[in-house]
Design an enzyme around this catalytic site. Structure first.
Site, mmCIF file in Angstrom:
data_model
loop_
_atom_site.group_PDB
_atom_site.id
_atom_site.type_symbol
_atom_site.label_atom_id
_atom_site.label_comp_id
_atom_site.label_asym_id
_atom_site.label_seq_id
_atom_site.Cartn_x
_atom_site.Cartn_y
_atom_site.Cartn_z
ATOM 1 N N ARG A 92 0.812 -1.173 0.076
ATOM 2 C CA ARG A 92 0.053 0.008 -0.002
ATOM 3 C C ARG A 92 0.874 1.438 0.068
ATOM 4 O O ARG A 92 0.385 2.121 -0.323
ATOM 5 C CB ARG A 92 -1.026 0.089 1.355
ATOM 6 C CG ARG A 92 -2.239 -1.122 1.265
ATOM 7 C CD ARG A 92 -2.813 -0.699 2.438
ATOM 8 N NE ARG A 92 -3.674 -1.707 2.773
ATOM 9 C CZ ARG A 92 -4.999 -1.680 2.221
ATOM 10 N NH1 ARG A 92 -5.474 -0.526 1.680
ATOM 11 N NH2 ARG A 92 -5.915 -2.654 2.483
ATOM 12 N N GLY A 145 -2.812 -1.801 7.113
ATOM 13 C CA GLY A 145 -3.704 -2.639 6.274
ATOM 14 C C GLY A 145 -5.020 -2.171 6.459
ATOM 15 O O GLY A 145 -5.143 -0.903 6.365
ATOM 16 N N HIS A 185 -18.102 2.804 42.304
ATOM 17 C CA HIS A 185 -19.442 3.132 42.200
ATOM 18 C C HIS A 185 -19.267 4.673 42.009
ATOM 19 O O HIS A 185 -18.748 5.484 42.672
ATOM 20 C CB HIS A 185 -20.255 2.953 43.442
ATOM 21 C CG HIS A 185 -21.846 3.499 43.292
ATOM 22 N ND1 HIS A 185 -22.628 3.105 42.670
ATOM 23 C CD2 HIS A 185 -22.238 4.536 44.081
ATOM 24 C CE1 HIS A 185 -23.676 3.710 42.874
ATOM 25 N NE2 HIS A 185 -23.515 4.836 43.659
ATOM 26 N N GLY A 187 -26.710 -8.096 7.061
ATOM 27 C CA GLY A 187 -26.915 -7.587 8.465
ATOM 28 C C GLY A 187 -25.990 -7.815 9.519
ATOM 29 O O GLY A 187 -26.208 -8.242 10.662
ATOM 30 N N LYS A 235 1.316 2.501 2.820
ATOM 31 C CA LYS A 235 0.904 2.908 4.360
ATOM 32 C C LYS A 235 0.885 1.595 5.052
ATOM 33 O O LYS A 235 0.117 0.545 4.499
ATOM 34 C CB LYS A 235 -0.307 3.431 4.098
ATOM 35 C CG LYS A 235 -0.308 4.815 3.444
ATOM 36 C CD LYS A 235 -1.771 5.494 3.476
ATOM 37 C CE LYS A 235 -1.737 6.892 2.721
ATOM 38 N NZ LYS A 235 -3.116 7.708 2.719
ATOM 39 N N VAL A 285 -21.632 -7.205 10.941
ATOM 40 C CA VAL A 285 -20.944 -6.294 11.859
ATOM 41 C C VAL A 285 -20.604 -4.580 10.851
ATOM 42 O O VAL A 285 -20.989 -3.645 11.519
ATOM 43 C CB VAL A 285 -19.549 -6.578 12.427
ATOM 44 C CG1 VAL A 285 -18.848 -5.590 13.044
ATOM 45 C CG2 VAL A 285 -19.808 -7.717 13.471
ATOM 46 N N VAL A 332 -31.040 -9.513 -2.032
ATOM 47 C CA VAL A 332 -30.887 -8.680 -3.067
ATOM 48 C C VAL A 332 -30.405 -9.445 -4.403
ATOM 49 O O VAL A 332 -29.506 -10.188 -4.353
ATOM 50 C CB VAL A 332 -30.124 -7.442 -2.807
ATOM 51 C CG1 VAL A 332 -29.949 -6.618 -4.150
ATOM 52 C CG2 VAL A 332 -30.542 -6.744 -1.801
#
Length: 494
Positions: free
Chosen positions: A60, A65, A473, A207, A62, A209, A263
């Site tokens: 890349r 990844g 708490h 649907g 860069k 992640v 689809v």
């Protein structure tokens, strides 16, 4: 139990070998890592720390990844920014914060996202320098069990001799044959990170992640978002109860769902947008929707094209997944593979753990281990969703006698005070031994809260161990304590 490995006191000096690129050398290496993503760069740094003369090859230009450049990091930047925008528009007034004429400046939001990415990628190069990892910028191909050829940007090639090779090339977007991604109207996750305008209507195909995260970004910014999922539920892999609650919360936020559907085509229209045909998963009942953008998010596939695997004899399955043993060795002992291109969940942190384990075994044969039962999964919507270990469905199928402890965030004082109390914590433990078998959270900061339970599973803790640990708490973490109390006895506040 984690094993602390002794460090190697001396490195073999690199003397008399020409340097052709920044930190890239033709001297024989102990290890060449192909791929500079989370698995690859972490493996390279760890190897150098263990005394191995190491080169990382990345095409890349860069480092980081997919995760850092067009995945985890830019998507989280947009998730964070869009969440704040939505709060400013819809929640600030109820807290007594009056902000008039809240507007979206999408170009600035995108510019900020890019600056976050750039800062992190350059930071990895700094870590390479610090740890003396050689960095070769180019496309790596395995030309032998102990040799990698790198096609450099200037058109020249570099051959690197090495004792060991680790394939850490990650994954690429999977696209169904019926859909043609143009990154303008029909887009992948990469295109969804760089839209120049907020679409009025967006279809998310899948649907899982990635689709749910990016769909929620554009929903917050003003798009009408509809998720089309082939199965009867979202968030595959998550506990069913958790997934149902998740869908309910997203529906309340305005996301629409068409389940048990597929689809079949998406045709780009001359005037802009696309005509999308949807039918039942088993066929029939076709409906057609006109939308501005179609986000294709049906999963990812291993990126192993052009690596020379077939030529050198490395075995893969029919989907291109590299086959490895418990020490990440392929059928050629000097070549290993980690991360998205080997079996298992395609998660950056899973790749990192495998990278460390693989180089530990190279440096100290017999060492290095990954506990796959203690690898968390997180969906960074709001509320977040996180889980680790086994689900109720898996335990039922295995015939395990288990106990469940749940605690709702509506009974947690910090969540109620913050006005952010959707969701619950669910802890599953063995009925006889009380050992924690799984944990599932939907709620604010779930991705951070799950870490305590990941540690519990790693060290074989019981739900009572978590319940008897003092939690500050008022904090969200008290919900974890109370769920653990409910798994082996009774909680206090619900």
């Amino acid at each position: 139990m984690l094993r602390v490995l002794p460090s190697i006191a001396h490195r073999r000096p690199v003397l008399g070998f020409p340097v052709r690129r920044y930190f890239a050398t033709e001297a024989e290496q102990d290890l060449v890592v192909i791929g500079g993503g989370p698995g690859g760069y972490v493996a390279a740094i760890k190897a150098a720390q263990l005394g191995l003369k190491t080169t990382c090859v990345e095409f890349r230009g860069k480092l980081g990844g997919t995760c850092l450049n067009v995945g985890c990091i830019p998507s989280k930047a947009l998730l964070n920014a869009s969440h704040k925008y939505e709060e400013a528009k819809h929640s600030f007034a109820s807290m007594g914060i009056l902000v008039d004429n809240v507007q979206l400046d999408l170009p600035t939001m995108m510019k900020t996202k890019e600056s976050r990415v750039t800062g992190l990628t350059s930071g990895i190069e700094g870590l390479f320098k610090k740890n003396k990892v050689a960095y070769s910028k180019g496309k790596g191909t395995i030309v032998g069990p102990n040799e990698v050829q790198v096609a450099l940007a200037d058109g020249t090639t570099q051959n690197i001799k090495t004792k060991n090779i680790i394939i850490a090339t990650g994954s690429d977007v999977a696209v169904p044959p019926s859909l043609k991604v143009d990154e303008k109207v029909i887009i992948s996750s990469t295109g969804a990170l760089s839209l120049t305008a907020v679409p009025k209507k967006m279809i998310v195909v899948g649907g899982g992640v990635i689709g749910l995260e990016l769909g929620s970004v554009w929903k917050r910014l003003g798009a009408e978002v509809t998720v089309v999922e082939f199965t009867n539920r979202i968030a595959a892999g998550a506990d069913t109860e958790l997934a149902k609650e998740f869908q309910k919360v997203l529906t309340k936020q305005g996301v629409k769902f068409i389940l048990n559907s597929k689809v079949t085509s998406a045709e780009v229209q001359a005037g802009g947008g696309a005509k999308v045909k949807i039918e039942d998963a088993k066929g029939g009942n076709e409906q057609v929707l006109d939308v501005d953008v179609v986000l294709v998010s049906v999963g990812r596939r291993p990126y192993t094209d052009g690596l020379g695997l077939k030529e050198v004899g490395v075995k893969t399955n029919e989907k291109g997944v590299v086959l490895v043993d418990s020490k990440f060795k392929t059928n050629i002992p000097s070549i290993r593979a980690i991360g998205d291109c080997v079996p298992g969940p395609m998660l950056a942190h899973k790749a990192e753990e495998e990278g460390i384990a693989a180089v530990e075994d190279i440096a100290h044969p017999g060492s290095g281990h990954v506990n796959y039962n203690a690898i968390p999964s997180v969906i960074y919507t709001w509320p977040e969703v996180a889980w680790v270990g086994q689900t109720e469905e898996e335990l039922k199928q295995a015939g395990v006698n288990y106990a469940v402890g749940k605690f709702p965030f509506k009974a947690n004082s910090r969540a109620r005070t913050n006005g952010d109390d959707d969701g619950f914590v669910k802890v599953i433990s063995d009925k006889e031994t009380d050992k924690i078998l799984g944990a599932h959270i939907i709620g604010p900061n779930a991705g951070d809260l799950i870490s305590e339970l990941v540690l519990g599973i790693e060290y074989g803790a019981s739900s009572e161990d978590i319940a008897r640990t003092c939690h500050a708490h008022p904090t969200l973490s008290e919900a974890v304590k109370e769920a653990a109390m409910n798994a082996h006895g009774k909680c206090i506040h619900f």
